[in-house]
Structures are given as C-alpha cells and as structure tokens.
Design a protein around this motif. Structure first.
Motif, PDB file in Angstrom:
ATOM      1  N   GLY A  35       0.806  -1.213   0.000  1.00 58.06           N
ATOM      2  CA  GLY A  35       0.000   0.000   0.000  1.00 58.06           C
ATOM      3  C   GLY A  35       0.840   1.263   0.000  1.00 58.06           C
ATOM      4  N   ILE A  36       1.858   1.304   0.864  1.00 59.17           N
ATOM      5  CA  ILE A  36       2.721   2.485   0.958  1.00 59.17           C
ATOM      6  C   ILE A  36       3.494   2.686  -0.342  1.00 59.17           C
ATOM      7  N   LEU A  37       4.097   1.610  -0.858  1.00 58.78           N
ATOM      8  CA  LEU A  37       4.911   1.721  -2.063  1.00 58.78           C
ATOM      9  C   LEU A  37       4.061   2.114  -3.276  1.00 58.78           C
ATOM     10  N   SER A  38       2.864   1.565  -3.383  1.00 54.87           N
ATOM     11  CA  SER A  38       1.984   1.899  -4.506  1.00 54.87           C
ATOM     12  C   SER A  38       1.679   3.393  -4.534  1.00 54.87           C
ATOM     13  N   THR A  39       1.447   3.968  -3.356  1.00 54.87           N
ATOM     14  CA  THR A  39       1.136   5.396  -3.289  1.00 54.87           C
ATOM     15  C   THR A  39       2.351   6.250  -3.595  1.00 54.87           C
ATOM     16  N   LYS A  40       3.512   5.834  -3.121  1.00 56.00           N
ATOM     17  CA  LYS A  40       4.723   6.586  -3.431  1.00 56.00           C
ATOM     18  C   LYS A  40       4.973   6.599  -4.929  1.00 56.00           C
ATOM     19  N   ILE A  41       4.779   5.475  -5.584  1.00 56.28           N
ATOM     20  CA  ILE A  41       4.954   5.405  -7.040  1.00 56.28           C
ATOM     21  C   ILE A  41       4.005   6.373  -7.729  1.00 56.28           C
ATOM     22  N   ALA A  42       2.761   6.434  -7.253  1.00 59.71           N
ATOM     23  CA  ALA A  42       1.779   7.338  -7.848  1.00 59.71           C
ATOM     24  C   ALA A  42       2.235   8.789  -7.746  1.00 59.71           C
ATOM     25  N   TYR A  43       2.791   9.173  -6.605  1.00 60.12           N
ATOM     26  CA  TYR A  43       3.262  10.549  -6.446  1.00 60.12           C
ATOM     27  C   TYR A  43       4.531  10.805  -7.249  1.00 60.12           C
ATOM     28  N   TRP A  44       5.353   9.799  -7.430  1.00 54.37           N
ATOM     29  CA  TRP A  44       6.523   9.969  -8.295  1.00 54.37           C
ATOM     30  C   TRP A  44       6.088  10.201  -9.742  1.00 54.37           C
ATOM     31  N   MET A  45       4.898   9.703 -10.094  1.00 53.61           N
ATOM     32  CA  MET A  45       4.388   9.847 -11.456  1.00 53.61           C
ATOM     33  C   MET A  45       3.606  11.141 -11.663  1.00 53.61           C
ATOM     34  N   LEU A  46       3.379  11.896 -10.620  1.00 50.00           N
ATOM     35  CA  LEU A  46       2.586  13.124 -10.744  1.00 50.00           C
ATOM     36  C   LEU A  46       3.080  14.077 -11.830  1.00 50.00           C
ATOM     37  N   PRO A  47       4.389  14.205 -12.047  1.00 50.16           N
ATOM     38  CA  PRO A  47       4.838  15.111 -13.117  1.00 50.16           C
ATOM     39  C   PRO A  47       4.325  14.736 -14.496  1.00 50.16           C
ATOM     40  N   LEU A  48       3.785  13.518 -14.650  1.00 54.15           N
ATOM     41  CA  LEU A  48       3.236  13.119 -15.944  1.00 54.15           C
ATOM     42  C   LEU A  48       1.991  13.913 -16.285  1.00 54.15           C
ATOM     43  N   ILE A  49       1.359  14.526 -15.290  1.00 54.60           N
ATOM     44  CA  ILE A  49       0.293  15.476 -15.559  1.00 54.60           C
ATOM     45  C   ILE A  49       0.850  16.848 -15.258  1.00 54.60           C
TER      46      ILE A  49
END
Length: 256
Positions: A212-226
């Motif tokens: 759960g923690i790692l999945s969310t961190k990955i999502a925030y690392w991907m934020l620059p894609l928007i």
C-alpha cells in the motif's frame, strides 16, 4: 496478547516516524525546478523505499521462515483466546484515508495538491495496489487463519488502508503531522482487526502495508506526468453517500 500489541506498536511507529524523518528530503525532491529537468528514475528518492521494502521483505521471508511462521501462529492463538465476537470495522476503515483527502479539502482544510492531482494519485495508487495484491493472491497458496480460503497473503484490506494513509500523509504532512498520525493509526488498526477477526496472519498484514505504501509513493513519483503547473480553473464536484442495507456506497460527479 501483550506481545501482539508490542508488535503492533513497533510496526506503527516504524512506519510513521521513518516517514517523518524523510519529509524534508521529499519536499526538496519535488521542487518544480527539479522535476522538469530530471527523468522519472532520477527523481525517485530511494530512501523512501526503506519502510515499504522492509515490510514486504518481512512478509516474504515469513512465508518460508519456520520461526516467523511460528510467530504468526502464536499471535493467532493469543488473539483467539481473547476474541468474544468479531468486529467488521475493518471493512469500512480501509477506505478512511482515501476518503479523507477529498473530504478534508471539501471542508476547507486545503490539501497540498489540486483535485485533479489527488484524483490521479488516488486512482494510480489503488490501481497498482489492487493489481499487485490480486496477482500475488492468485498465484499464492497461503491459507487464512480461519481456513476459509487459501488466498490469505497479502492482506488486501490492509493494503487499501495504507494506500489511504500514505495519501493522507502526502497531502497534509506540511500542514500538520497529526493528519499523518491519524491516517497511519487507522491503517494500523485495520491491520489489527484483520488479525483480530481471524482473517489474516501478521505477515499478510505486513506485506499488505508495504504494498500500500509503495503503490502510493509510485503514484506521487508519477505526478509530473500530468501538468503540475496547470491549476484547475473551474472544478466542481459532488459526492453523495448511500446505504442499501448491506453496503455503504458513494456516488460522485466531477467536472473540470
């Protein structure tokens, strides 16, 4: 029972305070001037992997370690001695963190990111978490403590709860650390009740928390894609809760 609560408290404080110690580094990593000039891999603050990878490693090692398997059974037995009746609070508490990043903002407690970014982070983190959990469950063969099914590993409820806890931490840690405290307390409580209700082992909960923690961190690392610099100028949204006698539901309408 005392030993179990010692494990629970150690587990919770490890997760939360390691997150707090990394806050300054995370903040500097995500500065706008840096994000636009660095690749996705280069932007990853690898120290953030310590907690989720540690939890996931424990869960994986416990699949084969006779000592940790014995610890799982000892904790299960201690809980069963003290169980009078089951509590289904974990069926609802798993969603508390994710719901909070929208509810708090709607009540005027502003989140770090705008609505579009929060929706992106919540959707991507839950998608990664669900795909990971279901893939492992479908290929694994770990019986639940109550012998009801052989898909115990990892705990999906716990993974969902820790996705929400990390979302809450990411959005509100700069406003007050107590939002993160509350989010991780609810997530740890969800994991506790999964064991209390005899549905999961400690190793299932640890693995779910790490995912759960790692999945969310990955999502925030991907934020620059928007486009982070583009603010939503006209955003309206409405959420309507409901209850059909068996399930809690929520309907929503979002317009950008």
């Amino acid at each position: 029972m005392r030993r179990f609560f010692s494990y629970l408290m150690l587990f919770y404080f490890l997760v939360f305070f390691l997150q707090e110690s990394q806050a300054q580094q995370i903040s500097s990593t995500y500065s706008d001037s840096t994000i636009t000039k660095r690749s996705f891999i280069e932007r990853i603050p690898y120290k953030e992997l310590i907690v989720p990878v540690g939890l996931m490693s424990y869960g994986l090692i416990a699949l084969e370690s006779h000592f940790l398997i014995g610890q799982n059974k000892d904790l299960r037995d201690e809980l069963r001695e003290n169980i009078d009746r089951k509590f289904s609070v974990d069926d609802f508490s798993q969603y508390a963190g994710t719901a909070s990043i929208f509810a708090l903002d709607a009540f005027g407690i502003r989140a770090k990111h705008n609505l579009k970014q929060r929706l992106f982070a919540a959707a991507v983190s839950n998608a990664i978490m669900t795909a990971t959990v279901m893939s492992i469950k479908n290929t694994g063969n770990v019986w639940r403590p109550d012998s009801s099914a052989n898909n115990s590993f990892p705990s999906g409820h716990t993974a969902t709860a820790f996705v929400g806890a990390e979302l809450l931490w990411q959005e509100y840690k700069d406003r007050s650390i107590w939002y993160g405290v509350a989010g991780y307390a609810v997530a740890a409580g969800t994991g506790f009740f999964r064991m209390y209700n005899n549905k999961h082992w400690l190793s299932d909960v640890a693995m779910g928390a790490g995912i759960g923690i790692l999945s969310t961190k990955i999502a925030y690392w991907m934020l620059p894609l928007i486009d982070q610099n583009k603010q939503s100028q006209s955003v309206t949204y409405m959420f309507i809760p409901g209850y059909n006698g068996k399930q809690l539901t929520i309907a929503g309408n979002i317009r950008f």
